[in-house]
Design an enzyme around this catalytic site. Structure first.
Site, short mmCIF file in Angstrom:
data_model
loop_
_atom_site.label_atom_id
_atom_site.label_comp_id
_atom_site.label_asym_id
_atom_site.label_seq_id
_atom_site.Cartn_x
_atom_site.Cartn_y
_atom_site.Cartn_z
N HIS A 135 3.61 7.60 5.58
CA HIS A 135 2.64 7.91 4.85
C HIS A 135 1.34 8.26 5.40
CE1 HIS A 135 -0.07 7.94 1.01
NE2 HIS A 135 0.42 9.06 1.08
N CYS A 165 0.00 -0.45 1.15
CA CYS A 165 -1.45 0.76 0.97
C CYS A 165 -1.30 1.46 -0.39
CB CYS A 165 -1.41 1.33 2.47
SG CYS A 165 -1.93 0.46 3.72
N HIS A 166 0.10 2.17 -0.45
CA HIS A 166 0.13 3.04 -1.48
C HIS A 166 1.65 2.87 -2.16
CE1 HIS A 166 -2.65 4.89 1.47
NE2 HIS A 166 -3.37 4.93 0.49
N GLY A 167 2.32 1.79 -1.90
CA GLY A 167 3.45 1.43 -2.38
C GLY A 167 4.76 2.05 -1.98
#
Ligand code: FES
Length: 210
Positions: A135, A165-167
């Site tokens: 990502h 960080c964002h899953g």
């Protein structure tokens, strides 16, 4: 043989500036004395510094001490390389996850040809991947299925990598789950086996090698 990416980057920046200054000076001299000397500064500018060579050098790794279910991290070209020794149970569970994954057959070019298979590896027991989320580049955590936080990651978690960080989630072959921000499976670097217990990261496997 490991390297520090920040230090390498800074050194290369300084080297580049020095090289640019050298080339400007060399060009000025060539302009004054004619084209007969043009080859000399060009060849010098093409020679990588010893540090640049070291930063890209292959890394030999002894995998004999990795216990089943454990991960070893080494560094190659300033990146974390994970080597996970998968158990038979891990390998069987990989197949059961296919329907949950975005690219279960590794069709996107995120691995060398010799690792484009069901386990994304040269030998099923050992996964070798670059430990950087596809990502925005965080380094995910290794979470085994019996770790305390496994239940909060996902119901029925079979072990793999979680990027806080964002899953984003990846299985134990570095394959990304559906419905998370990361678009691609983790990258498999070039590597080969030097023997049963040693691999070389940064060198492509050739047919007939160990
Ligand atoms: S960087 Fe890993 S989820 Fe965003």
């Amino acid at each position: 043989m490991s390297t520090n990416s920040t230090a390498e980057g800074m050194t290369e920046g300084i080297d580049d500036k020095g090289r640019r200054r050298f080339l400007i000076a060399a060009t000025t001299v060539v302009g004054a004395v004619g084209v007969g000397f043009t080859a000399v500064p060009f060849i010098l500018s093409m020679q990588p510094s010893a540090k640049t060579q070291a930063a890209g050098a292959p890394v030999e790794v002894d995998i004999s001490k990795i216990e089943p279910g454990q991960r070893l991290t080494v560094e190659w070209r300033g990146k974390p390389i994970w080597i996970v020794r998968r158990t038979q149970e891990n390998l069987q569970e990989l197949e059961s996850l296919n329907a949950l994954l975005r690219d279960p057959n590794s069709e996107a070019i995120q691995q060398p040809k010799y690792a484009q298979n069901a386990t994304r590896s040269l030998k099923p027991e050992y996964l070798v991947v670059i430990g950087i989320c596809t990502h925005l580049g965080c380094s995910p955590s290794f979470v085994k299925k019996d770790d305390p936080q496994a239940a909060s990651i996902r119901e029925g978690w079979k072990g793999g990598f979680f990027c806080p960080c964002h899953g984003s989630l990846f299985d134990l072959a570095g394959r990304v789950y559906q419905g998370v921000p990361a678009p691609l499976n983790l990258v498999v670097p070039p590597y080969t086996y030097l023997s049963e217990t040693k691999i070389m990261v940064g060198v492509d496997h050739k047919e007939g090698a160990a």
